[in-house]
Structures are given as C-alpha cells and as structure tokens.
Design an enzyme around this catalytic site. Sequence first.
Site, PDB file in Angstrom:
ATOM      1  N   GLU A  62       0.847  -1.187   0.000  1.00  0.00           N
ATOM      2  CA  GLU A  62       0.000   0.000   0.000  1.00  0.00           C
ATOM      3  C   GLU A  62       0.883   1.238   0.000  1.00  0.00           C
ATOM      4  O   GLU A  62       1.996   1.227   0.537  1.00  0.00           O
ATOM      5  CB  GLU A  62      -0.905   0.043   1.239  1.00  0.00           C
ATOM      6  N   HIS A  80       4.362  -0.598  14.935  1.00  0.00           N
ATOM      7  CA  HIS A  80       3.028  -0.681  14.338  1.00  0.00           C
ATOM      8  C   HIS A  80       2.002  -1.221  15.322  1.00  0.00           C
ATOM      9  O   HIS A  80       0.954  -1.728  14.922  1.00  0.00           O
ATOM     10  CB  HIS A  80       3.050  -1.541  13.071  1.00  0.00           C
ATOM     11  N   ARG A 102     -13.101  -9.014  15.646  1.00  0.00           N
ATOM     12  CA  ARG A 102     -13.032  -9.460  17.040  1.00  0.00           C
ATOM     13  C   ARG A 102     -13.173  -8.248  17.940  1.00  0.00           C
ATOM     14  O   ARG A 102     -13.257  -7.118  17.478  1.00  0.00           O
ATOM     15  CB  ARG A 102     -11.681 -10.134  17.305  1.00  0.00           C
TER      16      ARG A 102
END
Length: 793
Positions: free
Chosen positions: A233, A268, A325
């Site tokens: 990306e 991250h 989740r």
Amino acid sequence: MFRAIFRTRIKTKSFNVRSFIKNRFQSTQGKELFRKILIANRGEIACRVVRTAKKLGIKTVGVYSTAEARAMHANMTDEAYLIGDGPLPKDSYNRGDLIIEIAKACNAQAIHPGYGFLSENAEFATQCKAAGIEFIGPSPDAIRSMGDKDVSKKIMSEAGVPIVPGYHEEDQSINKLIEEAKRVGFPVIIKAVKGGGGKGMRIVERSEDMESAVYSSKTEALSSFKDDRVILEKYLTNPRHVEIQVFGDKYGNVVYLFERDCSVQRRHQKVIEEAPAPGITPELREKLGKAAVDAAKAVNYIGAGTVEFIMDQNQEFFFMEMNTRLQVEHPITEMITGLDLVEWQLKIASGWELPLKQEQIKLNGHAFEARIYAENPAKNFLPSPGVLKRLRAPTEEPNVRVETGVVEGDTVTHFYDPMIAKLVVWDQNRNSALDKIIHNLQNYHVGGLTTNLSFLIRVASHPAFRKGSVTTSFIPQYHKDLLGLIPISDEAIAFATVYRILKENTEEISANNTLTKDPYSPWANLSGFRVNSQSRSILWEVESGSKIEVEVTQKSPSKFELKTLRFHEADPENPGDPLISNLKIGKLHKIEAWITEDGKLRSNVEGRQRSVQISPEDSYLFRVYLDNQVFDLKVPKPDYKIITSGSGIISAEMAGHVEKVFVSVKSPVKKGDPILSFLSMKIQTTIYAPFNGIVTKLNFKEGDTVQGEAVLAVVKQEGIVDAAASGLVSKIFVSVGSQVKKGDPLFNFVDIKEVTEYAPVNGVVTLIPVKEGQSVDEGEVIVRIRPEVEIKK
C-alpha cells in the site's frame, strides 16, 4: 490430552464500567443466555470476559498452557483445563482441536475467543459450528473475507468505502513486488495478507531495500499466521489511525459506537488510545460511522468488530482493515458510552437483537487507555520478560480501570505478548482525562523487569499530545523528547538519596521480603547509619552507566546536608556524559524531608515545600518523578567491574528462537551486515554486525531455542587484539598513538609459554587498557588499533 482443575465459584469484585452504567437490554427479547462458555484465551482479556460472564450468571471454563497453571485467568474461571503439551501458542492456545474437545466434554455451549490466537481464524469458527458450539464472533465467511487484506480491499471498494492505492494481487515474486512498489510510489508499506497487530508490517523508503524487507515481512507473517502472502500500500506520511467500533446482530442490524484514535504506535502496535478522537467534528464522525457500517453490512457482520481507517492531514480517510473481534482498546469505548461490550457480545451471540438503535447511543466525556508492557523503549521496545517482583497498581474506582491478567510474583514469559496491564481512565473532557491518566501512571509501580511506564508518562505529558496533534509518526517525530536520556538534576539526586536513607532508618523497606532476602541489597549496606555520624558516601548509577558519588550527613531525623563529590564516567575514553552534565560537583544542599502517609517524600528546601513521588521498584532501582520528568537511579551492585571487550559479543535480549543465520564462522563482515534473525514474543528482529570484523563463534543454528542473555554469536572487531587465554602481559612494545603496520610486534603474552602478538592491520594504536606484568582474562582487550589504509613511518 488435557487435565481439569475444578473450583467452586469464588466471590469476585463486580465489574464496573462507570457508576452510571445501566443494563439497557430488555428481557422481553425472550432469548436465554448461555449457561456455560469456554474462554479460548489467556491474560487480561480472558479475565475481562470472566468478569462480565459472572455478572450475567454464566459459568466459565478456562484453558491454560504448561507455563500458566497458576495464571490469574485460570484461577478466575469455574473450571480450567491444561491444554496441549508445551507453552508455545502452536502447542496450546492455538490448538483449536483440543479446545473444541474440551468444550464438548464440559458441555460449554459457546466459545469466546478473546483477541489474538484463534479469534480471527475462520477454520476454527467453522469447526465450532460443525461441533454444535456457538462461536462468539462473526461468521466464518466474514472472518475469511476481512482476514484477507487483498479480498477485503476489493469488497470495500465495491461497497463504496474509500481504499488506499496499492497492490493486492496473487503474484508474490520479488520482482513483481518491486515493480508494483515503484508503480504505487515510495514510500510503501508491506502488510501480511493475514496480518494484524503490526506483525509482518514493514515500511520501505527505497527500491533497494525491498528485497530484505519482503523477506523479513514474509518470515514474520509465516511464523504468526502460517501464510506468508503480502500486499503493498502507498504509505501516507504523518497520517492518523482512526477506528470505528461496530456491532451487528443476526437480524441484519448494524450500529457504530463512535471512534477511537490509536495513532501513537511503536512497532506498528498501539501504545496510548483515546476516545473520541481529538479534532473530529460531528459531521466527520457521522461520515466515518456510516462508512464503517457500510463495511460491516457488506459482509453480513455479526458481533463486535472494528473498522480501521487511515486519515490524512486533510481529514480524508481510507479503509485499512477490519478486525473481526473485540479490540484490545475496547474499554475506552465502554467508558464513553456507558456500555459493556462483552455483555453485548454474549447476548448477541445468544440470539438477542441489538439493544439500542443508532440514535440511542450517546457519547459522553473522554477516555484514555495506556498499555503497560514489559519492554525496553531504549532498545527499540524489545520485550523484557522476567519476574514481577513488585506490582503496585493505582486504586481502581468507577472512572479508573486496571485491566490485567497478572499479579505480583508472576512471570512475564517470552512465549506470549509482554503486556502487563491496560490502564483506562475517563473524565468529563480531554484535558481532565489526560491529567488523570498521567497521575495514575505515576502511581503504577512495577519492579523486577523493564517496562514502558516512564515512556508512557513522557508521551502523555508531551505538549504536542496535550494539543491532540497525534499522528502515526508521533514517536519518531518526538523521538528525542520521548526516548532521549534526560540529564539528571542535583535535586533528583538529593531527593533520592534522602528518601533512601529515610526508608532505611524507618525500616519500612526492611520489612519487604523482596528486598531483604537479597544479601547484596543496598538496605543491608546502609544498616548502621546513625544521626550525626560522620559523613559517608553513597553511590548512584544513571541509565548511561555513569556513576555519581554523593557525600551525605544526617544532622537530625529529618535534616540532611549533602553534595556531589565526583563522577565515574561510563566511557572514560569519551568523557562528557550528557546525563550527568547538569550536576554541580561540590554544591552543598541542605534539605529537611520526611515521608508522608501516602509514601511520598515531603521536602523543605530554603522554605519551599513540595511532595516528590519516589518509587523503589526493586532492590536496585529507584524511580524519581520530578517536574513532569522521570529519572531512574540504580544502586550499583557489589564488585562492579567494567571489562572493555572488542569481541562483539551478540547476546539474546530475551528468550526466543533463531529464525535464520546469515553467516558462518570465519565469515568477514562489515558494520551493518545481517548476522541472524531472532523471533521472540512473535516479534522478528534482525541482528547486525556492530562493526567491521570476523565472525569467530556461532553458538546456535536455525530453529534452536535460546534463553535470555545467551551468547548467540561473537564478532571480533577489526583492529582488536585480545587475550587468547587467561595469562600475563609480560612486555608491551607500543604506546597509544603509535602507528603500526600489519605484522609489527605489539606485546608478549605468557600462558603456558611466552608468545609475541602482532598487529593484524595497518593503523594507529588507540587503546592499551593493561600494563606490563598485568594478568588478564581470556577475551580481554590488550591493544586496540584504528585501521588505516596507509601508514607512513
């Protein structure tokens, strides 16, 4: 296969989201809740689910690995079963087959997967359904669609949800990936197709770095997700990470519960989260919420989910991924809505409709969550497993929650995530909530291992964070402020010294078994100190390794005179340690001080009184909170000795597995060349040569398990001549500054017999740390030479 521990239900502290939380569900829905559920997870999330289940009268079943028989989560459940035959996730918490077998054997009607492990495993959800057990989460199809980042991007694009430009196709050849990265335009971010939690993510600035980054990403992805496929990306510079909490039921209804800002990240992975996101207008919030609902409806979503967006500086947002989740940071959404999201999960999975329509969900106040990890921020946030020798959390109250799965004495192992706890606070507005989390972080004390507590305080106290100027580049942008070593002040040294003496005099520390059982404890060294005794010196060590010697005299039970006598630099060859640069040698400090009932030091210096928080985290570490700064002062251990070593010993910072070895013994290496890659707590780290030299030892092969601090490899630095064995330096032929040619004699060394050692390179002698007639140990440096291309004599 498994072993059970049966327990009678114990009385537990009721779960309290906030004092104003109300049960908004209507019993007229007519659906019976589960009678018993199995929680297929560990740690704080398992404990979190247990609390709500108990509140609803639902019995709970836990599972635990061989490493966690006495873990908090195993002890909180009504029943707990040993699972698998080893501590690694692949042998325990990821054993879906055994978990389903246990659920069937104990008549559990449903399985709550928590987060991580099997929570986003479509195959496991399918197996639950086949076994007649409800999976508390979305359908396998939804998990599968959103779990594949390439597939999810296509679905979102078709649903009209904006996506980031990138490459999401099947060709995974390195040439194709490099070609597509050039097309998208650097910088790019590599993501694991099945990824989450930052695993497998790599940011690449140049095409030359693509091959090694792809290899590293794929290796970590394969280890974590058993799938090494990646997508590319466009990497947006200085974006924000804004996510929307959504909920869907089995009848097609979907709502959003506002946004969270999770921009402050390391590796991250999120560090401090807040809700709502600063600077988001009601109009933008509605657009984000609608996009998130559209995303959820596109896959017929059921249960709790999070749609993550990346937002640029113009507040244009793009879909990143959907986590199928409950998120780690869900408590801050609970705090601003007054809702129990686990309760929603359990009731929706039982067949209830969503209890509220969108317009009925109200946003109130502001909340922060700080993740407290056993990790070392100074070493790129590497995990720091160890024993929790001291654990003092802030007092919980309606607007302060401590979500944890450990108690004092537990071990944070290298097998799992190094999280110790989540500290969650709420207040009426952002500034008040921020003040509250800073205050509570300063009152959270952990001893026995390294944590990120000081780092969290620096983040929360930073002026840019106070303004809400947060992006995913926040930590790199303010790296020096957040991670730089702060020069110690005279006041911090003085207050720590006085506190140390007062605690010893009152014998409060002596009552602590954790400290007194250590024969080398500083409290033993201080015993015998008496008022009006002769002046004595006390030694402190700062983070850089430099030491500070303080002379102190106690004039009365509460009055002290002290001054800094001298420094001992950590690196005598390079004096001028900035950490001690502000200290004034010889300056006399007169302090009146006492310890208050709340454990703080109350000081009076020249008529100015103030309270100082000082925390002895273990036998050797004192943490001083002063003027919005945190200073760590250590008591040096006995027989402290620095041995200068040029051998380049590469040790494991923690226990783990050797993933790949790039060199062999006798390989020449340049500074920065990869030596090996190491996997611990699901984090892959590549270790590089610290300097030019030769690999002299490799103690492990690929796939080996190693313990923390084990020596992995040894690189002998170019220009270093050390002792081949223990012996005696009988004669030295050179001096510092001498120019030498390769083959010139340097010194004579006596082991069994006397031998002459010669210069291995052309260069200039820069260090001779020994003298003629001195005994040395094997590996101890005798001569260091700075290599030069040409030597003139």
